[in-house]
Scaffold this motif. Structure first.
Motif: not given
Length: 575
Positions: A186-212
């Motif tokens: 369960n702890l590993l699953a939680v950490l994977l979800i957190v890592a996925a959120l980090v990647v999603v947020v970083a991806g959103a920021l990267l997309l915004l920067s790339l668009d500009q």
């Protein structure tokens, strides 16, 4: 601070974002690695320790039950053979206990329960099992059965209780490990979800920067390049955005100028190439027309020469029959020369006509069984084989695509040639075989005749080429030229194998059918199909048969002429 960030280049923004994301992901990865190691140890304990311990505890109980049952049976029968399960159970118990102890380093509670089982089992053997065995052996079954009392049964029940306690403790340890595994998962699953959120947020920021900083400047640059691509080579390309894109726009504009300069040269070169292609096309059409005219000329010349030549031959033969013996010997000889020359001229014209028709008059390709073709060839060459006392054999031959009449003519020419150029002192033998080489069938016609010298191997397929005078061997010198033209018409090649020990081996290739090729994943390596080699001479002989009898696949077909006069001679290139 924000104004300073806005002045960063694209590389600096991407590096900063990736650095933050990298630190977060590395921290998560270290934590996950630690939890994964812990989970792996727990799963290892669950699968490789507690589960085997549970099985071994049941086996231990079975060994103890075997001992108790064996002792009671011996007390009833008095037969020493009934103690076999008892002795085997004691040994099995010792082995199981030793095996369990190797797995109990991390489980002191289970080890204590195991010692309790050992103690109670030893007490039962000392106070019940051994006395019953000794008494039965010394005093008989009645005395032995008297010792199997309720107290003895209760003492063995105590052993059962100890084993039950051991199993309960093992089950508790197993369930504890299972709970730890689930919690760690369960702890590993939680950490994977957190890592996925980090990647999603970083991806959103990267997309915004790339668009500009990337997409919009690139879109403007692409629009300008598209205008140039549509033909406006005079359009000057300019860039906006980060310095990298400004430099890119300048490089693209320099490329535009270079392309515009090269296009002018390309247009000139294309005009020259088109003119050369036009000239080549005219020459190709002229060559095709010339070849067609040559074929038509050969056909018409051969056909039109037949009528006057038949008249000459007919009247010469008439003179020969009517005035034979009435003139002097020299006149008869002159008439014979004229008849022979006219007949030879007719054969030359007929062979030339047949040669010109190959590939021009076609019936279309079909699947042809070369075994059937060899049967026809055997029938066609029967008279020659009877005269020369020759033997014709062939191995199992393939089915190929081609024109059956031409293939029959091809093999008949080769067989006839082999029979013609036989040796005086050896019965003539001709063998035809095939093997699969890559994507082609290699077919060999091998004989034991007079052979061909290597220096003449390339000359024998030339039309009208002869290596012997016509009075030594009959023929027009066109047979092997017809063979070569038929083989090439079917997409193959023909040659003389000069490495044979005796006789002649003429080999030619024909394309194989797709179903005869090796399976997918095999390379084009040479694969033997019909194993019989060209010099194989074994097989069943049928004297005087017109065609080969039906035989199993892979068997050798044989055609042998009846005994007759044997004549010999030297090898001629064609017949």
């Amino acid at each position: 601070m924000i104004a300073g960030v806005r002045e960063w280049s694209l590389r600096q923004r991407v590096v900063a974002l990736l650095a933050v994301v990298g630190v977060l992901l590395v921290g998560l990865a270290v934590t996950e690695a630690s939890l994964a190691e812990r989970s792996r140890n727990q799963v290892d304990a669950l699968l490789n320790k507690t589960s085997p311990l549970r099985v071994q505890s049941q086996e231990l109980l079975n060994a103890l039950l075997d001992q108790e049952t064996s002792v009671r049976g011996f007390a009833v029968s008095g037969d020493r053979a009934d103690l076999g399960p008892y002795d085997a159970g004691v040994r099995q118990e010792q082995d199981i206990v030793s095996s369990m102890r190797r797995l109990l380093a991390d489980y002191p509670q289970i080890e204590g329960e195991l010692r309790q089982v050992e103690t109670r089992a030893d007490q039962w053997r000392q106070s019940v099992a051994e006395p019953v065995i000794t008494t039965t052996e010394q005093r008989g079954t009645a005395a032995g059965q008297a010792l199997v009392t309720e107290s003895a049964r209760q003492q063995f029940d105590g052993v059962r209780v100890a084993v039950d306690d051991l199993q309960a403790e093992i089950l508790n340890a197993r369930e504890s490990n299972a709970r730890e595994v689930r919690r760690t998962g369960n702890l590993l699953a939680v950490l994977l979800i957190v890592a996925a959120l980090v990647v999603v947020v970083a991806g959103a920021l990267l997309l915004l920067s790339l668009d500009q900083t990337v997409v919009r400047p690139l879109t403007g640059l692409a629009d300008q390049v598209r205008e140039v691509a549509e033909g406006d080579f005079a359009h000057v390309i300019s860039g906006t955005g980060p310095p990298e894109f400004v430099q890119l726009a300048e490089d693209v504009d320099a490329m535009r100028r270079r392309i515009a300069a090269d296009l002018a040269e390309v247009r000139e070169a294309r005009e020259r190439i088109e003119w050369v292609n036009t000239q080549l096309q005219k020459q190709a059409e002229e060559l095709t027309r010339s070849n067609r005219d040559l074929e038509q000329f050969a056909y018409v010349a051969s056909h039109d020469l037949q009528e006057p030549l038949r008249k000459v031959a007919s009247f010469c033969q008439l003179l020969q029959r009517r005035y034979a013996g009435q003139l002097d010997e020299r006149a008869d000889q002159y008439i014979a020369f004229a008849v022979d020359g006219a007949q030879r001229m007719q054969r030359l014209i007929n062979d030339l006509l047949a040669f010109s028709r190959i590939g021009r008059l076609t019936t279309g390709f079909t699947e042809v069984d070369l075994n059937k073709v060899m049967g026809d060839v055997a029938g066609q060459t029967e008279a020659a084989r009877q005269y020369a006392d020759a033997e014709l054999t062939w191995s199992e031959l393939p089915v190929i695509r081609g024109e059956e009449p031409l293939l029959t003519n091809l093999l008949a020419n080769l067989v006839s040639n082999s029979i013609k150029f036989r040796r005086l002192d050896v019965p003539a033998k001709v063998h035809v075989s095939a093997r699969l080489v890559g994507e082609e069938w290699e077919i060999t016609c091998r004989d034991n005749g007079i052979g061909i010298e290597p220096e003449f191997a390339d000359k024998i397929f030339v039309i009208f080429q002869r290596l012997h005078p016509k009075d030594a061997y009959p023929g027009t010198g066109i047979g092997l030229a017809i063979v070569k033209k038929i083989v090439e018409y079917h997409g193959g090649r023909v040659w003389v194998d000069t490495d044979v020990a005796e006789g002649t081996a003429i080999r030619f290739t024909l394309p194989a059918l797709p179903e005869d090729l090796p399976a997918t994943g095999e390379g084009p390596d040479e694969t033997a199909a019909t194993v019989a080699d060209a010099d194989a001479e074994a097989g069943t002989t049928a004297g005087g048969a017109n065609s080969a009898p039906e035989q199993p696949a892979g068997a050798e077909r044989t055609e042998q002429a009846p005994a007759g006069d044997r004549t010999g001679g030297m090898r001629e290139t064609v017949g």
